[in-house]
Design an enzyme around this catalytic site. Structure first.
Site, short mmCIF file in Angstrom:
data_model
loop_
_atom_site.label_atom_id
_atom_site.label_comp_id
_atom_site.label_asym_id
_atom_site.label_seq_id
_atom_site.Cartn_x
_atom_site.Cartn_y
_atom_site.Cartn_z
N LYS A 1 0.85 -1.19 0.00
CA LYS A 1 0.00 0.00 0.00
C LYS A 1 0.89 1.24 0.00
CE LYS A 1 -1.67 2.60 3.01
NZ LYS A 1 -1.37 3.81 2.21
N GLU B 1 10.20 1.16 10.20
CA GLU B 1 11.28 2.10 9.84
C GLU B 1 10.68 3.49 9.91
OE1 GLU B 1 14.30 1.42 9.58
OE2 GLU B 1 14.37 -0.73 9.16
N CYS C 1 14.52 10.00 5.32
CA CYS C 1 14.56 9.69 6.76
C CYS C 1 15.97 9.85 7.30
CB CYS C 1 14.04 8.28 7.00
SG CYS C 1 14.86 7.04 5.99
N GLU D 1 11.99 16.78 13.47
CA GLU D 1 12.36 16.34 12.12
C GLU D 1 11.70 17.28 11.10
OE1 GLU D 1 10.49 12.75 10.56
OE2 GLU D 1 12.33 12.23 9.50
P1 NAD Z 1 3.13 8.67 7.34
O1 NAD Z 1 3.42 7.97 8.60
O2 NAD Z 1 2.20 9.81 7.35
O3 NAD Z 1 2.56 7.66 6.23
C1 NAD Z 1 3.26 6.48 5.88
C2 NAD Z 1 2.26 5.46 5.34
O4 NAD Z 1 1.40 5.06 6.41
C3 NAD Z 1 1.36 5.97 4.22
O5 NAD Z 1 1.22 4.92 3.26
C4 NAD Z 1 0.05 6.19 4.94
O6 NAD Z 1 -1.09 6.09 4.09
C5 NAD Z 1 0.04 5.07 5.96
N1 NAD Z 1 -0.86 5.25 7.11
C6 NAD Z 1 -1.45 6.38 7.56
N2 NAD Z 1 -2.18 6.12 8.67
C7 NAD Z 1 -2.00 4.80 8.93
C8 NAD Z 1 -2.48 3.93 9.98
N3 NAD Z 1 -3.25 4.36 10.98
N4 NAD Z 1 -2.08 2.64 9.94
C9 NAD Z 1 -1.27 2.17 8.97
N5 NAD Z 1 -0.81 2.95 7.96
C10 NAD Z 1 -1.16 4.25 7.95
O7 NAD Z 1 4.58 9.09 6.78
P2 NAD Z 1 4.91 10.01 5.53
O8 NAD Z 1 4.57 11.41 5.91
O9 NAD Z 1 4.33 9.41 4.30
O10 NAD Z 1 6.51 9.86 5.42
C11 NAD Z 1 7.42 10.67 6.08
C12 NAD Z 1 7.95 10.00 7.32
O11 NAD Z 1 8.47 8.72 6.99
C13 NAD Z 1 9.13 10.75 7.95
O12 NAD Z 1 8.99 10.75 9.35
C14 NAD Z 1 10.33 9.92 7.55
O13 NAD Z 1 11.46 10.07 8.38
C15 NAD Z 1 9.76 8.56 7.57
N6 NAD Z 1 10.56 7.65 6.77
C16 NAD Z 1 11.31 6.70 7.41
C17 NAD Z 1 12.14 5.85 6.67
C18 NAD Z 1 12.98 4.82 7.34
O14 NAD Z 1 13.45 3.90 6.66
N7 NAD Z 1 13.21 4.88 8.63
C19 NAD Z 1 12.18 5.97 5.28
C20 NAD Z 1 11.40 6.94 4.66
C21 NAD Z 1 10.59 7.77 5.42
#
Ligand code: NAD
Length: 467
Positions: A168, A241, A275, A371
């Site tokens: 997803k 992650e 990230c 962040e």
């Molecule tokens: P987000 O947490 O808003 O969304 C990530 C995913 O989770 C999306 O697909 C979203 O639709 C889904 N989602 C939303 N609500 C959910 C729920 N209740 N249950 C399950 N899934 C749900 O993150 P974002 O804004 O898309 O991405 C940015 C963040 O991701 C930053 O904090 C970044 O540091 C982190 N990130 C971490 C890594 C890593 O490897 N550690 C890599 C890339 C990004």
């Protein structure tokens, strides 16, 4: 642009409605995606569950060959994927091409997974072997910053180890993942690979479902906590992650010009939306002015624009919400420090922010302690190395970090004290399929990549023979 559909049980499906996809460089819709209903999410879980036993029983060399074929097809279609990735995500074309190339390389690494059992004891008394079995249905939930690569990094290890998958992507960056589904559809048996989209509303349905054995989630720490809560009811395996606030610590003995170039690359790649980007920089007082000046010069010369235009180094923020957040951090920087490059939005359509450098700022500013996920780098002055290590570690995050010095032994001694999953010396933001990647503290749970990461998609199973 090709039409994209959901992939459920080997069939392409429309969603219950279509949604416009906004190009962040123009703020205009450039494509539409289907949005899956809750019933379609449940259908995908049922299909993946049904497909699992025969997929798990498929000889490993056949699973490997199918994954390699997907990598071949991605390679053949790399140019189209790169151009669509620019339009949906915003990154410059060269970075998009690199993401596609990395995706292919990671898939090939996973396809070479060694599935043989490990003999851990074989003597006169006993023979003990460790097997790695598939878990069942794996859900991969993906953020919007590196949508293709992060999605494939869940798909690859899950498939090669015999699991079936539901991917997803994030609502604003689903197209390239759906395109990958199109390439995968006639390679894998029905139900083995399923791809659905949502409007941020199907994550809990997937992560809370009792038929899902594992969730591999990449995203923010706040959402990661929600995933852990919903997954708890059936004690699913979890890899999380999450967010990061990587500190870079620059010692007093660096070559300033060379270091500035590398720091800029580590902080501003993908418009700062990585990230493991360098998000706060601590610089020794003896070189503080010189390094600030060098970084400001690079930022002022960086070419900002639509990623499809040639020569562009920094694209827009990916979506409007992130653009608004970034403007709040610009205001924090102006209030709490001295802005020496950028400091404003770019006066054109699109979610553009000037690459920004802020000096004379301290740890109490939200631009340093949170962040920012934007092209805004705060530079903090320090005088005492022991004290700055404590400050670098004073964060709920612990994803990456870097130490900069011309004396590697000295840098390693500092690196050993940084509380994060990865510490780079004289670079930042390097990763690869063979290198385990793990977040410390609230940056994550578990490991991705390397043999440790692939093992997380398996059940460890021991057979012990008494002789
Ligand atoms: P987000 O947490 O808003 O969304 C990530 C995913 O989770 C999306 O697909 C979203 O639709 C889904 N989602 C939303 N609500 C959910 C729920 N209740 N249950 C399950 N899934 C749900 O993150 P974002 O804004 O898309 O991405 C940015 C963040 O991701 C930053 O904090 C970044 O540091 C982190 N990130 C971490 C890594 C890593 O490897 N550690 C890599 C890339 C990004």
């Amino acid at each position: 642009m090709q039409t994209v559909k959901l992939l459920i049980n080997g069939c392409f499906k429309d969603g219950y409605k279509n949604k416009d996809v906004i190009n962040p460089a123009t703020e205009k819709a450039f494509a539409q995606i289907p949005v899956a209903s809750k019933e379609q999410a449940l259908e995908a879980i049922a299909a993946a569950k049904y497909a699992h036993p025969s997929w798990a029983a498929t000889p490993i060399n056949e699973r490997q060959a199918m994954l390699s074929k997907l990598a071949d097809r991605l390679q053949e279609n790399a140019e189209e994927f790169s151009r669509v990735l620019v339009q949906e995500q915003g990154k410059p074309l060269a970075e998009a091409a690199a993401e596609v190339l990395y995706t292919e390389a990671f898939m090939r690494y996973f396809a070479a997974y060694d599935a043989s059992a490990e003999v851990i004891q074989d003597d006169d008394d006993m023979q003990v072997e460790v097997y790695r079995k598939s878990l069942g249905v794996v859900v991969g939930i993906v953020p919007w910053n590196l949508p293709l690569l992060i999605g494939a990094n869940k798909l690859g290890p899950a498939l090669v180890t015999g699991n079936t998958v539901i991917l997803k992507p994030a609502p604003t960056t689903s197209i390239t993942t759906l395109m990958l589904g199109k390439l995968a559809s006639d390679i894998f048996p029905a139900g083995v690979v399923n791809i659905i989209t949502d409007e941020n509303d199907l994550g809990a349905t997937l992560s809370g479902h009792p038929d899902v054995a594992k969730v591999s989630f990449t995203g923010s720490t706040a959402t990661g906590r929600k995933v852990a809560e919903t997954a708890a009811s059936s004690l699913k395996r979890l890899t999380l992650e999450l967010g990061g606030n990587d500190a870079g610590v620059v010692l007093d003995d660096v070559n300033v010009a060379e270091t500035a170039e590398r720091i800029f690359a580590g902080a501003f790649m993908n418009c700062g939306q990585v990230c493991i980007a360098l998000k706060r920089l601590y610089v020794h007082e003896s070189i503080y002015d010189e390094l600030c000046e060098a970084l400001a010069k690079i930022a002022n010369n960086a070419v900002v624009g639509d990623g499809l235009e040639s020569g562009v180094q920094i694209g827009p923020l990916q979506n409007e919400m992130q653009y608004q957040k970034a403007q709040k951090y610009l205001a924090d920087g102006a209030r709490d420090g001295t802005v020496i490059a950028g400091g404003d939005v770019v006066n054109r359509p699109g979610y553009f922010i000037q690459p920004t450098i802020v000096r004379d700022i301290d740890d109490s500013s939200p631009l340093v302690s949170e962040e920012q996920f934007a092209p805004i780098l705060p530079i903090v002055k320090y005088s005492n190395l022991d004290e700055v290590i404590v400050r670098a570690n004073n964060s709920e995050y612990g994803l990456g970090g870097s130490v900069w010095s011309s004396d590697i032994a000295r840098a390693k001694a500092v690196a050993a004290q940084i509380a994060s999953g990865t510490v780079w010396i004289n670079h930042h933001l390097h990763f690869g399929p063979h290198i385990p990647f793990a977040g410390a503290k609230q940056s994550g749970v578990g490991v991705e990549f390397g043999k440790e990461g692939i093992a997380e998609f398996t059940q460890c199973s021991v057979i012990s023979v008494m002789k």
